[in-house]
Design an enzyme around this catalytic site. Structure first.
Site, PDB file in Angstrom:
ATOM      1  N   TYR A 103       0.842  -1.201   0.000  1.00 56.76           N
ATOM      2  CA  TYR A 103       0.000   0.000   0.000  1.00 56.76           C
ATOM      3  C   TYR A 103       0.881   1.257   0.000  1.00 56.76           C
ATOM      4  CZ  TYR A 103      -3.423   3.492   1.460  1.00 56.76           C
ATOM      5  OH  TYR A 103      -4.211   4.616   1.533  1.00 56.76           O
ATOM      6  N   LYS A 154       1.116   4.311  -2.823  1.00 57.87           N
ATOM      7  CA  LYS A 154       0.871   5.740  -2.563  1.00 57.87           C
ATOM      8  C   LYS A 154       2.117   6.580  -2.860  1.00 57.87           C
ATOM      9  CE  LYS A 154      -3.484   5.563  -1.642  1.00 57.87           C
ATOM     10  NZ  LYS A 154      -4.466   6.250  -2.505  1.00 57.87           N
TER      11      LYS A 154
HETATM   12  N1  LIG Z   1      -9.219   6.009   5.188  1.00 55.09           N
HETATM   13  C1  LIG Z   1      -7.975   6.365   5.390  1.00 55.09           C
HETATM   14  O1  LIG Z   1      -7.426   6.285   6.514  1.00 55.09           O
HETATM   15  C2  LIG Z   1      -7.157   6.913   4.232  1.00 55.09           C
HETATM   16  C3  LIG Z   1      -5.949   7.564   4.555  1.00 55.09           C
HETATM   17  C4  LIG Z   1      -5.178   8.054   3.497  1.00 55.09           C
HETATM   18  C5  LIG Z   1      -5.591   7.896   2.197  1.00 55.09           C
HETATM   19  N2  LIG Z   1      -6.771   7.251   1.923  1.00 55.09           N
HETATM   20  C6  LIG Z   1      -7.140   7.083   0.510  1.00 55.09           C
HETATM   21  O2  LIG Z   1      -8.374   7.732   0.278  1.00 55.09           O
HETATM   22  C7  LIG Z   1      -9.046   7.086  -0.813  1.00 55.09           C
HETATM   23  C8  LIG Z   1     -10.487   6.796  -0.403  1.00 55.09           C
HETATM   24  O3  LIG Z   1     -10.475   5.879   0.681  1.00 55.09           O
HETATM   25  P1  LIG Z   1     -11.642   5.787   1.758  1.00 55.09           P
HETATM   26  O4  LIG Z   1     -11.004   5.938   3.086  1.00 55.09           O
HETATM   27  O5  LIG Z   1     -12.777   6.648   1.393  1.00 55.09           O
HETATM   28  O6  LIG Z   1     -12.011   4.232   1.598  1.00 55.09           O
HETATM   29  P2  LIG Z   1     -13.411   3.476   1.324  1.00 55.09           P
HETATM   30  O7  LIG Z   1     -14.465   4.020   2.220  1.00 55.09           O
HETATM   31  O8  LIG Z   1     -13.080   2.035   1.383  1.00 55.09           O
HETATM   32  O9  LIG Z   1     -13.754   3.905  -0.184  1.00 55.09           O
HETATM   33  C9  LIG Z   1     -12.975   3.449  -1.262  1.00 55.09           C
HETATM   34  C10 LIG Z   1     -13.703   3.746  -2.556  1.00 55.09           C
HETATM   35  O10 LIG Z   1     -12.891   3.281  -3.644  1.00 55.09           O
HETATM   36  C11 LIG Z   1     -13.708   2.534  -4.527  1.00 55.09           C
HETATM   37  N3  LIG Z   1     -12.913   1.557  -5.258  1.00 55.09           N
HETATM   38  C12 LIG Z   1     -12.077   0.616  -4.747  1.00 55.09           C
HETATM   39  N4  LIG Z   1     -11.561  -0.112  -5.748  1.00 55.09           N
HETATM   40  C13 LIG Z   1     -12.077   0.382  -6.895  1.00 55.09           C
HETATM   41  C14 LIG Z   1     -11.933   0.052  -8.278  1.00 55.09           C
HETATM   42  N5  LIG Z   1     -11.139  -0.958  -8.676  1.00 55.09           N
HETATM   43  N6  LIG Z   1     -12.615   0.750  -9.204  1.00 55.09           N
HETATM   44  C15 LIG Z   1     -13.429   1.764  -8.826  1.00 55.09           C
HETATM   45  N7  LIG Z   1     -13.605   2.140  -7.548  1.00 55.09           N
HETATM   46  C16 LIG Z   1     -12.936   1.448  -6.599  1.00 55.09           C
HETATM   47  C17 LIG Z   1     -14.766   1.897  -3.617  1.00 55.09           C
HETATM   48  O11 LIG Z   1     -15.950   1.635  -4.345  1.00 55.09           O
HETATM   49  P3  LIG Z   1     -16.444   0.216  -4.918  1.00 55.09           P
HETATM   50  O12 LIG Z   1     -16.074  -0.819  -3.897  1.00 55.09           O
HETATM   51  O13 LIG Z   1     -17.923   0.415  -5.078  1.00 55.09           O
HETATM   52  O14 LIG Z   1     -15.742   0.083  -6.221  1.00 55.09           O
HETATM   53  C18 LIG Z   1     -15.040   3.047  -2.651  1.00 55.09           C
HETATM   54  O15 LIG Z   1     -15.977   3.931  -3.200  1.00 55.09           O
HETATM   55  C19 LIG Z   1      -8.214   5.854  -1.155  1.00 55.09           C
HETATM   56  O16 LIG Z   1      -7.401   6.134  -2.259  1.00 55.09           O
HETATM   57  C20 LIG Z   1      -7.361   5.647   0.083  1.00 55.09           C
HETATM   58  O17 LIG Z   1      -6.167   4.982  -0.191  1.00 55.09           O
HETATM   59  C21 LIG Z   1      -7.558   6.764   2.921  1.00 55.09           C
END
Ligand SMILES: NC(=O)c1ccc[n+]([C@@H]2O[C@H](COP(=O)([O-])OP(=O)(O)OC[C@H]3O[C@@H](n4cnc5c(N)ncnc54)[C@H](OP(=O)(O)O)[C@@H]3O)[C@@H](O)[C@H]2O)c1
Length: 270
Positions: A169, A173
């Site tokens: 991961y 990133k």
């Molecule tokens: N949460 C944290 O602590 C955190 C911290 C730093 C960065 N981030 C980043 O922020 C972003 C959003 O994460 P989040 O926390 O909102 O997580 P989340 O609630 O799990 O949402 C992830 C989203 O990505 C979509 N997704 C995953 N694989 C996909 C694919 N192959 N094609 C299209 N859509 C896809 C999922 O939708 P479907 O399953 O419907 O496709 C979902 O809408 C990510 O890039 C993550 O790495 C998160």
């Protein structure tokens, strides 16, 4: 001035990948409130429909006249053939995308190198890196032709400082960061802006996905600390998009107050 009333968002068209949950869903609702049009993209059609309804309500309740057109696209960004047809799938009146939010991403597991499932490695890179690049490749020529565009990539604290149990991961990133930095340099002679948002701990479905549905394991991640919410990051994304056209917020590193690095976290015991 409230970011929600920022006139710079009025009537803009925003495409958000990973819009069916978490940060993407919250960002969709906030852009709708601000008078933007939306193209919401993810794999789960039902979840996308729910977000589209919430965004439509937010737009209606805001009383803003501009924007409010919402389309959903069921697309897996890790599937090159699906990404190749994105433009054809966008309704004609939403074709001129102004803001691309590359948000789709995930992590699987906390396995150490040597024991990581090969399919998980492929899937993380295919979505977080190759998918993000593929979607960006679709829109950069569009943005260049129209001399307009903002690309907001969801990086992570994990791309700034790698941690044990997150090698793949973190590597994805770090790749997002390198890709965005190179792109910003390539576009320096254009009005197109490239931003990277680097959140720390945000409580979304992220950890549930990481622990493959194990809610108790996911909850432990946020034990004793107040994490960021999806809405906190949505506010940053919408704020970035509402800056004047000559201002490029290149990077935004956003942490919960009791987190200083991936492992430096202060937790209150109960
Ligand atoms: N949460 C944290 O602590 C955190 C911290 C730093 C960065 N981030 C980043 O922020 C972003 C959003 O994460 P989040 O926390 O909102 O997580 P989340 O609630 O799990 O949402 C992830 C989203 O990505 C979509 N997704 C995953 N694989 C996909 C694919 N192959 N094609 C299209 N859509 C896809 C999922 O939708 P479907 O399953 O419907 O496709 C979902 O809408 C990510 O890039 C993550 O790495 C998160």
């Amino acid at each position: 001035m409230s970011v929600f009333n920022a006139s710079r968002l009025l009537g803009k068209t925003v495409l958000i990948t990973g819009a069916s949950a978490g940060i993407g869903a919250a960002t969709a609702v906030l852009f709708a409130k601000g008078g933007a049009n939306l193209i919401l993209l993810a794999r789960r059609a039902d979840a996308l429909k729910g977000v589209a309804e919430a965004a439509a309500k937010a737009h209606k309740d805001s009383g803003v006249q501009q924007g409010g057109k919402i389309a959903t696209l069921q697309v897996d960004v890790s599937d090159k053939s699906q990404v190749a047809t994105i433009l054809d799938k966008i309704p004609q009146d939403l074709r001129n995308v102004d803001v691309l939010v590359n948000n789709a991403g995930f992590v699987h597991g906390v396995d150490r190198v040597g024991t990581i499932n090969a399919d998980d490695i492929d899937a993380m890179f295919a979505t977080n890196v190759i998918g993000l690049i593929a979607v960006t490749q679709v829109f950069v020529p569009e943005f260049k032709a129209r001399k307009n565009g903002l690309i907001i990539n969801l990086g992570s604290i994990a791309g700034l400082e790698a941690y044990a149990g997150g090698s793949i991961y973190c590597a994805t990133k770090a790749a997002v960061r390198a890709f965005g930095t190179a792109l910003r340099k390539e576009l320096v002679d254009t009005p197109i802006r490239v931003t990277e948002i680097q959140p720390g701990m945000v409580e979304t479905e992220f950890s549930i996905v990481r622990f493959r549905g194990d809610k108790a394991a996911a909850d432990k991640v946020y034990e004793g600390i107040e994490p960021l919410t999806a809405e906190d990051i949505a506010e940053e994304i919408v704020w970035v998009a509402a800056r004047p056209p000559h201002v490029n917020i290149a990077e935004l590193f956003v942490l919960p107050v009791n987190q200083a690095s991936p492992t430096s976290v202060h937790r209150e015991s109960k």
